[in-house]
Scaffold this motif. Structure first.
Motif, PDB file in Angstrom:
ATOM      1  N   TYR A  78      12.499  10.198   0.879  1.00 24.54           N
ATOM      2  CA  TYR A  78      12.367  11.646   0.870  1.00 24.54           C
ATOM      3  C   TYR A  78      13.092  12.185  -0.368  1.00 24.54           C
ATOM      4  O   TYR A  78      14.317  12.074  -0.459  1.00 24.54           O
ATOM      5  N   TRP A  79      12.348  12.774  -1.315  1.00 24.93           N
ATOM      6  CA  TRP A  79      12.945  13.276  -2.549  1.00 24.93           C
ATOM      7  C   TRP A  79      12.887  14.801  -2.562  1.00 24.93           C
ATOM      8  O   TRP A  79      11.809  15.377  -2.740  1.00 24.93           O
ATOM      9  N   PRO A  80      14.018  15.479  -2.389  1.00 25.24           N
ATOM     10  CA  PRO A  80      14.003  16.951  -2.429  1.00 25.24           C
ATOM     11  C   PRO A  80      13.527  17.461  -3.783  1.00 25.24           C
ATOM     12  O   PRO A  80      13.879  16.911  -4.827  1.00 25.24           O
ATOM     13  N   THR A  81      12.721  18.518  -3.753  1.00 27.78           N
ATOM     14  CA  THR A  81      12.294  19.193  -4.974  1.00 27.78           C
ATOM     15  C   THR A  81      12.739  20.654  -4.997  1.00 27.78           C
ATOM     16  O   THR A  81      12.662  21.299  -6.038  1.00 27.78           O
TER      17      THR A  81
ATOM     18  N   TYR B 241       0.877  -1.169   0.000  1.00 25.12           N
ATOM     19  CA  TYR B 241       0.000   0.000   0.000  1.00 25.12           C
ATOM     20  C   TYR B 241       0.917   1.222   0.000  1.00 25.12           C
ATOM     21  O   TYR B 241       1.899   1.265   0.747  1.00 25.12           O
ATOM     22  N   ASP B 242       0.602   2.214  -0.817  1.00 24.54           N
ATOM     23  CA  ASP B 242       1.516   3.353  -0.900  1.00 24.54           C
ATOM     24  C   ASP B 242       0.759   4.656  -1.044  1.00 24.54           C
ATOM     25  O   ASP B 242      -0.401   4.684  -1.457  1.00 24.54           O
ATOM     26  N   TRP B 243       1.421   5.733  -0.692  1.00 22.01           N
ATOM     27  CA  TRP B 243       0.879   7.076  -0.857  1.00 22.01           C
ATOM     28  C   TRP B 243       2.031   8.070  -0.935  1.00 22.01           C
ATOM     29  O   TRP B 243       3.159   7.749  -0.575  1.00 22.01           O
ATOM     30  N   VAL B 244       1.737   9.256  -1.445  1.00 19.41           N
ATOM     31  CA  VAL B 244       2.742  10.292  -1.637  1.00 19.41           C
ATOM     32  C   VAL B 244       2.218  11.586  -1.030  1.00 19.41           C
ATOM     33  O   VAL B 244       1.031  11.914  -1.178  1.00 19.41           O
TER      34      VAL B 244
ATOM     35  N   ASN C 200       5.464  18.110   0.548  1.00 20.94           N
ATOM     36  CA  ASN C 200       5.614  18.846   1.799  1.00 20.94           C
ATOM     37  C   ASN C 200       6.374  20.144   1.588  1.00 20.94           C
ATOM     38  O   ASN C 200       7.364  20.191   0.847  1.00 20.94           O
ATOM     39  N   ASN C 201       5.930  21.179   2.304  1.00 18.56           N
ATOM     40  CA  ASN C 201       6.601  22.473   2.264  1.00 18.56           C
ATOM     41  C   ASN C 201       7.684  22.525   3.334  1.00 18.56           C
ATOM     42  O   ASN C 201       7.646  23.329   4.266  1.00 18.56           O
ATOM     43  N   SER C 202       8.658  21.626   3.183  1.00 15.75           N
ATOM     44  CA  SER C 202       9.782  21.615   4.123  1.00 15.75           C
ATOM     45  C   SER C 202      10.975  20.971   3.447  1.00 15.75           C
ATOM     46  O   SER C 202      10.834  20.200   2.490  1.00 15.75           O
TER      47      SER C 202
ATOM     48  N   HIS D 149       9.793  18.979  -0.569  1.00 18.44           N
ATOM     49  CA  HIS D 149      10.196  17.627  -0.946  1.00 18.44           C
ATOM     50  C   HIS D 149       8.961  16.747  -1.137  1.00 18.44           C
ATOM     51  O   HIS D 149       7.860  17.093  -0.702  1.00 18.44           O
ATOM     52  N   ARG D 150       9.180  15.627  -1.809  1.00 18.24           N
ATOM     53  CA  ARG D 150       8.142  14.628  -2.016  1.00 18.24           C
ATOM     54  C   ARG D 150       8.413  13.448  -1.093  1.00 18.24           C
ATOM     55  O   ARG D 150       9.498  12.873  -1.097  1.00 18.24           O
ATOM     56  N   PHE D 151       7.427  13.087  -0.296  1.00 15.38           N
ATOM     57  CA  PHE D 151       7.547  11.994   0.665  1.00 15.38           C
ATOM     58  C   PHE D 151       6.774  10.795   0.139  1.00 15.38           C
ATOM     59  O   PHE D 151       5.570  10.869  -0.091  1.00 15.38           O
TER      60      PHE D 151
END
Length: 408
Positions: free
Chosen positions: A321-324, A190-193, A196-198, A329-331
Motif C-alpha cells: 500500500y503506497w500512500p499518494t 502475476y501482478d496488478w495495480v 484507490n480513493n482512500s 493510495h496505490r495498491f
C-alpha cells in the motif's frame, strides 16, 4: 508494543494485549492532511520499506527504479558486480536529472542529460570535459546511497539517515520465522495495480480481519460462512512489535461447493484458494502457522507499515500500500506460484490470479465510500470487536510512531 505472544484465555485476543485497550477507536488518522504530513516523516521515512524481490534484479548490472510518492523520493536499485544489491537516490549529481527510468541491465548507469557515468556501486566513473570544472574530484560526486538490505529475497530500503534498527531487528522473530519458507522457488508472478480513493490504512484494515467476509463476499463463500449465526472467526492472531499476523483454518473440501464457485473454477480446479493441486515445495517452517491451527489454510503476515505476505502453503500473495495523499493510495498486488510445468498448470495459475483479483476488488469497491463517509466527520468513535484486534493495532502503532517522532 509487546514482542511476545502467549495464548490468550478463553479465546480472547484483545484483552491479552492490554496496551491496545478495548474502547472505541478513531479513524481521524485516515482523514487528516495534517496527520498524513507527520506520518510521511515519522513512519515512511524511518521504517524499512520493501520495494521488490531479488528475482527482479537477477544479474550483475540489473537495475530498476521506484518512485515513492509518500517520501518524495525516486530510487534506483542495482545489482552490483560483487553480487550485492544497493539503492541510490535517482538523481544525477550534475544538475539533478534522473539517472534512469524503468528497469534493465547495463554495465554502468549513465545520465542521459549530462553523460555522467556511474559504476554499479554508485561511484562517479566519468565526466565529459572534466577539466572545465573547478576544484573537482569525482570521489565527491557519487550517487547518494540509501540504506538497503535483503531478507528472504525481499529487498528493503530505509530512508532514515541513521536507521534505529537493522532490517532483521526491525522484522523481529515472528516475521523472521519465515526464514526457511521457499519464496525463491515460487517465481511465476502475476501482478496488478489499483489506484484507490482512500487512505492506505483503510484498505489495509480490509485484510486484517474476516468479520466482514459473510456480508461482503457472499458470492465466494459457502453457505455455512454466509450464515450470520455461524460465528465465523479466525483461528489465530499474533502481534510482534509493529507487525501483525492473522491465520485462518481452511480446507479445500468445504470450498468445493458448486453453488458458490464460478464455472471456470470447477473446470480448471483453481480459483479463490489457488490451484487445488500444488507442487510439493518441501517442509514448511513452523513460523508459518505459529498457532498450530488444524486444518491450516492461510497466514497473513502484515509487516509495518505497508507490506502484507499472505501464504497459502504452495503459493503466496504480496500486497503493498503506497500512500499518494491523505485520502488516496496505490495498491500493488502480486501472486506467486511455482513455475508452471504444463499448459494446464499455467491456466490454473491465471484463473487463480484473476479470481483473487476480483475478491480483493470487492473490498476495494467499498473504500471510496468509506473514505467519503469518514470525512463527513460526524462520528469519531467506532467500536471494534475481538476479531478486529489487528485493525486496532495498526492504527495505534501508526499513532505511536508519530507521537514518538514529535517527542524527539
Amino acid at each position: 508494543m509487546t514482542t511476545q505472544w502467549v495464548k490468550p484465555p478463553e479465546g480472547s485476543w484483545t484483552e491479552h494485549y492490554p496496551e491496545l485497550g478495548t474502547g472505541p477507536i478513531s479513524f481521524r488518522d485516515s482523514i487528516s492532511p495534517e496527520f498524513y504530513a507527520l506520518e510521511r516523516d515519522a513512519v515512511f521515512t524511518r521504517a524499512w520499506l520493501n520495494l521488490c524481490r531479488v528475482e527482479e534484479l537477477p544479474e550483475v548490472g540489473s537495475y530498476l527504479t521506484k518512485d515513492i510518492e509518500v517520501t518524495n523520493s525516486s530510487l534506483i536499485l542495482v545489482h552490483g558486480e560483487d553480487g550485492r544489491i544497493r539503492a541510490f537516490h535517482n538523481q544525477c549529481r550534475h544538475r539533478g536529472a534522473k539517472v534512469a527510468d524503468g528497469s534493465g541491465r547495463e554495465p554502468e548507469l549513465v545520465c542521459a542529460r549530462s553523460g555522467w557515468r556511474y559504476a554499479l556501486d554508485g561511484t562517479l566513473r566519468h565526466v565529459p570535459n572534466q577539466d572545465s570544472y573547478f576544484d573537482f574530484d569525482t570521489a565527491d560526486y557519487g550517487l547518494v546511497p540509501v540504506h538497503c538490505d535483503v531478507w528472504a529475497g525481499f529487498v528493503f530500503v530505509n530512508l532514515d539517515a541513521q536507521p534505529r534498527q537493522t532490517l532483521r531487528e526491525f522484522l523481529g522473530p515472528m516475521v523472521t520465522g519465515l526464514d526457511d519458507y521457499p519464496f525463491g522457488t515460487l517465481t511465476e508472478r502475476y501482478d496488478w495495480v489499483a489506484h484507490n480513493n482512500s487512505n492506505w490504512k483503510i484498505f489495509a484494515d480490509a485484510f486484517q480481519e474476516y468479520y466482514h467476509v459473510p456480508s461482503l463476499h457472499t458470492q465466494q463463500v459457502p453457505a455455512e460462512v454466509r450464515n450470520p449465526a455461524a460465528g465465523f472467526t479466525c483461528g489465530h492472531f499474533q502481534l510482534d512489535g509493529p507487525h501483525r499476523l492473522v491465520s485462518t483454518a481452511g480446507t479445500r473440501r468445504w470450498l468445493l461447493a458448486p453453488e458458490y464457485m464460478y464455472p471456470i473454477e470447477r473446470a480448471t480446479q483453481s480459483g479463490l484458494v489457488g490451484p487445488w493441486r500444488t507442487p510439493d515445495i518441501g517442509d514448511l517452517p513452523a513460523g508459518l502457522n505459529p498457532g498450530g491451527i488444524e486444518p491450516w489454510g492461510i497466514s497473513n503476515f502484515q509487516i509495518f507499515p505497508n507490506l502484507e505476505i499472505l501464504i497459502y502453503g504452495g503459493w503466496y500473495l504480496l500486497y503493498r500500500y503506497w500512500p499518494t495523499s491523505h485520502n488516496t493510495h496505490r495498491f500493488e498486488a502480486y501472486t506467486y506460484f511455482h513455475p508452471a510445468r504444463t499448459v494446464r498448470e499455467r491456466i490454473e495459475h491465471e484463473v487463480a490470479a484473476v479470481v483473487l483479483k476480483e475478491f480483493a476488488l470487492q473490498d476495494a469497491g467499498m473504500l471510496g465510500g468509506t473514505q467519503a463517509a469518514l470525512e463527513y466527520d460526524v462520528v469519531d468513535e467506532f467500536p471494534v470487536n475481538d476479531q478486529e484486534i489487528l485493525v486496532r493495532h495498526l492504527h495505534k502503532v501508526t499513532l505511536d510512531w508519530v507521537q514518538e517522532y514529535q517527542n524527539r
